[in-house]
Design a protein around this motif. Sequence first.
Motif, PDB file in Angstrom:
ATOM      1  N   LEU A  36      -3.706  21.186  35.975  1.00  0.00           N
ATOM      2  CA  LEU A  36      -3.055  22.144  35.727  1.00  0.00           C
ATOM      3  C   LEU A  36      -2.010  21.857  34.689  1.00  0.00           C
ATOM      4  O   LEU A  36      -1.573  22.416  33.818  1.00  0.00           O
ATOM      5  CB  LEU A  36      -2.195  22.794  36.713  1.00  0.00           C
ATOM      6  CG  LEU A  36      -2.829  23.621  37.925  1.00  0.00           C
ATOM      7  CD1 LEU A  36      -2.370  23.995  39.053  1.00  0.00           C
ATOM      8  CD2 LEU A  36      -3.520  25.172  37.031  1.00  0.00           C
ATOM      9  N   GLY A  37      -1.323  20.505  34.822  1.00  0.00           N
ATOM     10  CA  GLY A  37      -0.434  20.141  34.019  1.00  0.00           C
ATOM     11  C   GLY A  37      -1.007  19.758  32.547  1.00  0.00           C
ATOM     12  O   GLY A  37      -0.255  19.981  31.423  1.00  0.00           O
ATOM     13  N   VAL A  38      -2.307  19.168  32.514  1.00  0.00           N
ATOM     14  CA  VAL A  38      -2.645  19.180  31.428  1.00  0.00           C
ATOM     15  C   VAL A  38      -3.099  20.338  30.515  1.00  0.00           C
ATOM     16  O   VAL A  38      -2.738  20.393  29.350  1.00  0.00           O
ATOM     17  CB  VAL A  38      -4.246  18.347  31.339  1.00  0.00           C
ATOM     18  CG1 VAL A  38      -4.931  18.432  30.182  1.00  0.00           C
ATOM     19  CG2 VAL A  38      -3.987  16.803  32.017  1.00  0.00           C
ATOM     20  N   ALA A  39      -3.469  21.323  31.307  1.00  0.00           N
ATOM     21  CA  ALA A  39      -3.760  22.573  30.847  1.00  0.00           C
ATOM     22  C   ALA A  39      -2.501  23.344  29.843  1.00  0.00           C
ATOM     23  O   ALA A  39      -2.393  23.875  29.066  1.00  0.00           O
ATOM     24  CB  ALA A  39      -4.403  23.553  31.591  1.00  0.00           C
ATOM     25  N   ALA A  40      -1.477  23.196  30.972  1.00  0.00           N
ATOM     26  CA  ALA A  40       0.010  23.593  30.608  1.00  0.00           C
ATOM     27  C   ALA A  40       0.499  22.834  29.322  1.00  0.00           C
ATOM     28  O   ALA A  40       0.902  23.494  28.104  1.00  0.00           O
ATOM     29  CB  ALA A  40       0.966  23.430  31.547  1.00  0.00           C
ATOM     30  N   THR A  41       0.195  21.602  29.245  1.00  0.00           N
ATOM     31  CA  THR A  41       0.624  20.900  28.114  1.00  0.00           C
ATOM     32  C   THR A  41      -0.096  21.370  26.958  1.00  0.00           C
ATOM     33  O   THR A  41       0.418  21.396  25.716  1.00  0.00           O
ATOM     34  CB  THR A  41       0.327  19.507  28.135  1.00  0.00           C
ATOM     35  OG1 THR A  41       1.469  18.948  29.212  1.00  0.00           O
ATOM     36  CG2 THR A  41       0.806  18.670  27.067  1.00  0.00           C
ATOM     37  N   GLY A  42      -1.330  21.530  26.906  1.00  0.00           N
ATOM     38  CA  GLY A  42      -2.344  21.894  25.906  1.00  0.00           C
ATOM     39  C   GLY A  42      -1.848  23.266  25.510  1.00  0.00           C
ATOM     40  O   GLY A  42      -1.757  23.463  24.150  1.00  0.00           O
ATOM     41  N   LEU A  43      -1.733  24.217  26.176  1.00  0.00           N
ATOM     42  CA  LEU A  43      -1.275  25.409  25.634  1.00  0.00           C
ATOM     43  C   LEU A  43       0.462  25.343  25.130  1.00  0.00           C
ATOM     44  O   LEU A  43       0.403  26.026  24.053  1.00  0.00           O
ATOM     45  CB  LEU A  43      -1.232  26.309  27.010  1.00  0.00           C
ATOM     46  CG  LEU A  43      -2.518  26.785  27.571  1.00  0.00           C
ATOM     47  CD1 LEU A  43      -2.373  27.819  28.820  1.00  0.00           C
ATOM     48  CD2 LEU A  43      -3.268  27.734  26.432  1.00  0.00           C
ATOM     49  N   MET A  46       0.023  23.530  21.614  1.00  0.00           N
ATOM     50  CA  MET A  46      -0.757  24.212  20.550  1.00  0.00           C
ATOM     51  C   MET A  46       0.238  25.493  20.111  1.00  0.00           C
ATOM     52  O   MET A  46       0.052  25.697  18.779  1.00  0.00           O
ATOM     53  CB  MET A  46      -1.980  25.164  21.183  1.00  0.00           C
ATOM     54  CG  MET A  46      -3.084  23.982  21.345  1.00  0.00           C
ATOM     55  SD  MET A  46      -3.700  23.207  19.994  1.00  0.00           S
ATOM     56  CE  MET A  46      -4.642  24.318  19.093  1.00  0.00           C
ATOM     57  N   TYR A  47       1.082  26.007  20.990  1.00  0.00           N
ATOM     58  CA  TYR A  47       1.869  27.104  20.585  1.00  0.00           C
ATOM     59  C   TYR A  47       2.927  26.714  19.509  1.00  0.00           C
ATOM     60  O   TYR A  47       3.307  27.015  18.714  1.00  0.00           O
ATOM     61  CB  TYR A  47       2.543  27.611  21.806  1.00  0.00           C
ATOM     62  CG  TYR A  47       3.811  28.532  21.361  1.00  0.00           C
ATOM     63  CD1 TYR A  47       3.644  29.707  20.951  1.00  0.00           C
ATOM     64  CD2 TYR A  47       4.994  28.060  21.609  1.00  0.00           C
ATOM     65  CE1 TYR A  47       4.719  30.644  20.643  1.00  0.00           C
ATOM     66  CE2 TYR A  47       6.145  28.953  21.205  1.00  0.00           C
ATOM     67  CZ  TYR A  47       6.057  30.008  20.650  1.00  0.00           C
ATOM     68  OH  TYR A  47       7.160  30.876  20.173  1.00  0.00           O
ATOM     69  N   VAL A  48       3.663  25.244  19.879  1.00  0.00           N
ATOM     70  CA  VAL A  48       4.374  24.625  18.901  1.00  0.00           C
ATOM     71  C   VAL A  48       3.953  24.220  17.861  1.00  0.00           C
ATOM     72  O   VAL A  48       4.585  24.454  16.931  1.00  0.00           O
ATOM     73  CB  VAL A  48       5.116  23.397  19.708  1.00  0.00           C
ATOM     74  CG1 VAL A  48       6.037  22.743  18.857  1.00  0.00           C
ATOM     75  CG2 VAL A  48       5.984  23.810  20.947  1.00  0.00           C
ATOM     76  N   LEU A 100       7.568  18.306  27.940  1.00  0.00           N
ATOM     77  CA  LEU A 100       8.013  17.287  27.012  1.00  0.00           C
ATOM     78  C   LEU A 100       6.783  16.641  26.216  1.00  0.00           C
ATOM     79  O   LEU A 100       7.092  16.427  25.330  1.00  0.00           O
ATOM     80  CB  LEU A 100       9.039  16.103  27.722  1.00  0.00           C
ATOM     81  CG  LEU A 100       9.539  15.283  26.962  1.00  0.00           C
ATOM     82  CD1 LEU A 100      10.325  15.714  25.900  1.00  0.00           C
ATOM     83  CD2 LEU A 100      10.422  14.366  27.703  1.00  0.00           C
ATOM     84  N   TRP A 101       5.817  16.364  27.095  1.00  0.00           N
ATOM     85  CA  TRP A 101       4.503  16.062  26.445  1.00  0.00           C
ATOM     86  C   TRP A 101       4.028  16.855  25.147  1.00  0.00           C
ATOM     87  O   TRP A 101       3.670  16.440  24.508  1.00  0.00           O
ATOM     88  CB  TRP A 101       3.512  15.348  27.680  1.00  0.00           C
ATOM     89  CG  TRP A 101       3.479  13.930  27.753  1.00  0.00           C
ATOM     90  CD1 TRP A 101       3.845  13.482  28.878  1.00  0.00           C
ATOM     91  CD2 TRP A 101       3.464  12.787  27.151  1.00  0.00           C
ATOM     92  NE1 TRP A 101       3.656  12.103  29.032  1.00  0.00           N
ATOM     93  CE2 TRP A 101       3.374  11.681  27.733  1.00  0.00           C
ATOM     94  CE3 TRP A 101       3.130  12.721  25.567  1.00  0.00           C
ATOM     95  CZ2 TRP A 101       3.329  10.411  27.262  1.00  0.00           C
ATOM     96  CZ3 TRP A 101       3.154  11.521  25.052  1.00  0.00           C
ATOM     97  CH2 TRP A 101       2.913  10.191  25.882  1.00  0.00           C
ATOM     98  N   GLY A 102       3.889  18.125  25.676  1.00  0.00           N
ATOM     99  CA  GLY A 102       3.779  18.970  24.878  1.00  0.00           C
ATOM    100  C   GLY A 102       4.256  19.156  23.487  1.00  0.00           C
ATOM    101  O   GLY A 102       3.823  19.569  22.514  1.00  0.00           O
TER     102      GLY A 102
END
Length: 241
Positions: A36-43, A46-48, A100-102
Amino acid sequence: MNEPRRQFGSVAQTGSVAIDQGLRQYMLGVYNYMGLGVAATGLFSMYVASNEAIVRAIMGGPWMWVGFAGILGMGWFAPKVMMNGSKVAAHGMFWAYAALWGVMIAPMLYMTQQAGAAQDIYRAFFMAASVFGGLSLWGYTTKKDLTGWAPILGAGMIAVIVAIVLNALFFHSTMGSLLTSSAVILLIAGVTAWETQVIKSMYREGSAMNDRAAIFGAFMLYGSFVTLFIHILNILGIMRD
């Protein structure tokens, strides 16, 4: 004469099955949180990355270094917060770390897309998933004690971080970036196996601490996966150029 032995064996076997089931559920929780963390970071990344103004603001100021320091700082304080604080605090630390990673990944995704190589993002993801999955499975199943790896891996990561910072500030060497990314991938491969074994050893049957331990375990493995992804993507970009 044999009846007590049969009963004792039955109890021991039942206890073992309970522990195995509890451990599997605990590890499944770790990987679910991580996924879930990886998915949230990916989304989020990509938005940023789709907003050029935000990306240029991140790249044009000191924000990259602030974010880098924040990631290191959160990695340092996470064990205390997640294992000694409340479950809410543990969740807060984990999701703040993922966000933050995102932000940190977004400029890299933006530049990859601008180079017309969006396929490298998906390629890097699947390569990272393959490496991570294989090493984490080995760390979970191996009977070898990986405790002795910790000092070597820790020293190696410190050396590589110093090399990355020096290259970014002074040398700006493409070959240096290639070498440091390759070293990071090798080190994180070992770290992933070691972390998985540590996370497995943190499980305690029936303990209320298992929930927080699962979040902390996800935090550890999440950081390793994202680091693998970044440096594999960096190598693909260097080889492409």
